[in-house]
Design an enzyme around this catalytic site. Sequence first.
Site, PDB file in Angstrom:
ATOM      1  N   CYS B 111      12.150 -33.787  20.266  1.00  0.00           N
ATOM      2  CA  CYS B 111      10.932 -33.327  19.589  1.00  0.00           C
ATOM      3  C   CYS B 111      10.208 -32.456  20.600  1.00  0.00           C
ATOM      4  CB  CYS B 111      10.051 -34.503  19.175  1.00  0.00           C
ATOM      5  SG  CYS B 111       8.440 -33.978  18.547  1.00  0.00           S
ATOM      6  N   CYS B 114       6.048 -32.813  20.258  1.00  0.00           N
ATOM      7  CA  CYS B 114       5.374 -34.049  20.696  1.00  0.00           C
ATOM      8  C   CYS B 114       6.455 -35.016  21.135  1.00  0.00           C
ATOM      9  CB  CYS B 114       4.419 -34.598  19.648  1.00  0.00           C
ATOM     10  SG  CYS B 114       5.026 -34.751  17.967  1.00  0.00           S
ATOM     11  N   SER B 115       6.617 -36.135  20.448  1.00  0.00           N
ATOM     12  CA  SER B 115       7.638 -37.098  20.882  1.00  0.00           C
ATOM     13  C   SER B 115       8.208 -37.859  19.692  1.00  0.00           C
ATOM     14  CB  SER B 115       7.034 -38.094  21.875  1.00  0.00           C
ATOM     15  OG  SER B 115       6.347 -37.434  22.890  1.00  0.00           O
ATOM     16  N   CYS B 116       8.364 -37.202  18.541  1.00  0.00           N
ATOM     17  CA  CYS B 116       8.853 -37.887  17.345  1.00  0.00           C
ATOM     18  C   CYS B 116      10.211 -38.529  17.636  1.00  0.00           C
ATOM     19  CB  CYS B 116       8.976 -36.904  16.193  1.00  0.00           C
ATOM     20  SG  CYS B 116       7.391 -36.186  15.727  1.00  0.00           S
TER      21      CYS B 116
END
Lengths: 218, 209
Positions: B111, B114-116
């Site tokens: 991702c 962000c950090s999905c």
Amino acid sequence: MDGIHDMGGMHGFGKVEPEPNEPVFHAAWEAHCLAINRAMSYAGAFNIDQSRAAIEELPPDVYLTSSYYKKWALRLENLLVKLGLADAEEIKSGHALHPGKALKRKLNVADVPASLTRGSYARPAQAPARFVPGDRVRTKNIHPATHTRLPRYARGHVGVIESLRGCHVFPDSAALGKSENPQWLYTVLFEGRELWGDGAEPSLRISIEAFEPYLEPA
Amino acid sequence: MMQNHEEHDHHENGSELSEMQLRVRALETVLAEKGYIDPAAIDVIIEAYETKVGPHNGARVVAKAWSDPVFKQALLANASEAIVALGLMNRVGDHLIAVENTPRQHNMIVCTLCSCYPWEVLGLPPVWYKSAPYRSRAVNDPRGVLADFGVALPADTAIRVWDSTAETRFMVLPMRPAGTEGWSEERLATLVTRDSMVGTGLPKNPKDA
């Protein structure tokens, strides 16, 4: 927004450094930070896109030098003030000085297991899907100052619709806290060379999940 | 509950720890006093992430797919539905997508914005997944990233990177290691690492398991 969070393809950050036997949390405050954020989003205080936008709006130096959960804490402080759910004096003093506002619901112990399941972002469509798998599309060259999920590295490039994922909440709208404005969501596949030029790894292909307003026919 | 904040002091720089410890404690107190959160629920959320949610769930899904071709097809068609139908997990959120590694194509999940990450099947993401080096390089230097993990793929294996830019979530179905014929699902699951389900690693070698 064209912020520091949009990192795809940037140089200079160095090697990836996996931590052997990494713990779930590195400190107890990280666990509490995660949990209070989860409880507040369950309560309907803000949606996932508002919470992402609030992290992107942190100053770039703060973003780069803060750990993941520190960013979550800063984001929560900023959102509480912005949404009128707490004021700066309360956050500084660590105590409520005024009654809380009414939220949609409150997470109690019995509902925690159900709250761990992600909600659905699928919504009824406002119009038929414009593209079908196999269509060639070009991503738009857009630079909104507000939240978007079209990364910079994939703007203005030609790819192919691989899958139609349904009609979903549109983050660019939902981040503004007004309307979900549902849009069709596609997996769009690019050749590495299209994004990175002739120096790209020859076999590389990259996909993004792209909402219909990001795309035009190519 | 509050004494939990002190337990892991040695992991962090002292000044940042005390600042963050105080800051998060202040936030939690304000939210509780304003009636927005129930501190008892906070403790239950933490316990769930520390003990129930984790890559062992994804490993069971992979082991099942290695053992049962019908399940594998269902998983690749609709991972959320297939996992719930199997009864491996009570609930899985919508939009989970499993992508299959083959000798011809290796898949990697990132991702960049962000950090999905597929929390329900893999747990909370590791620090490296959320880090700038991974998020920046996975899309344009995946073989270099794999080298950082000590993984070298054959030159004729193509690489496909999935950037999780929406609420769809991806997990990799790695290839079943050779030499595991006749293994039970439970035994197979011990070979399935978290990184193999993100695409930055491969399953363990059965000789080392």
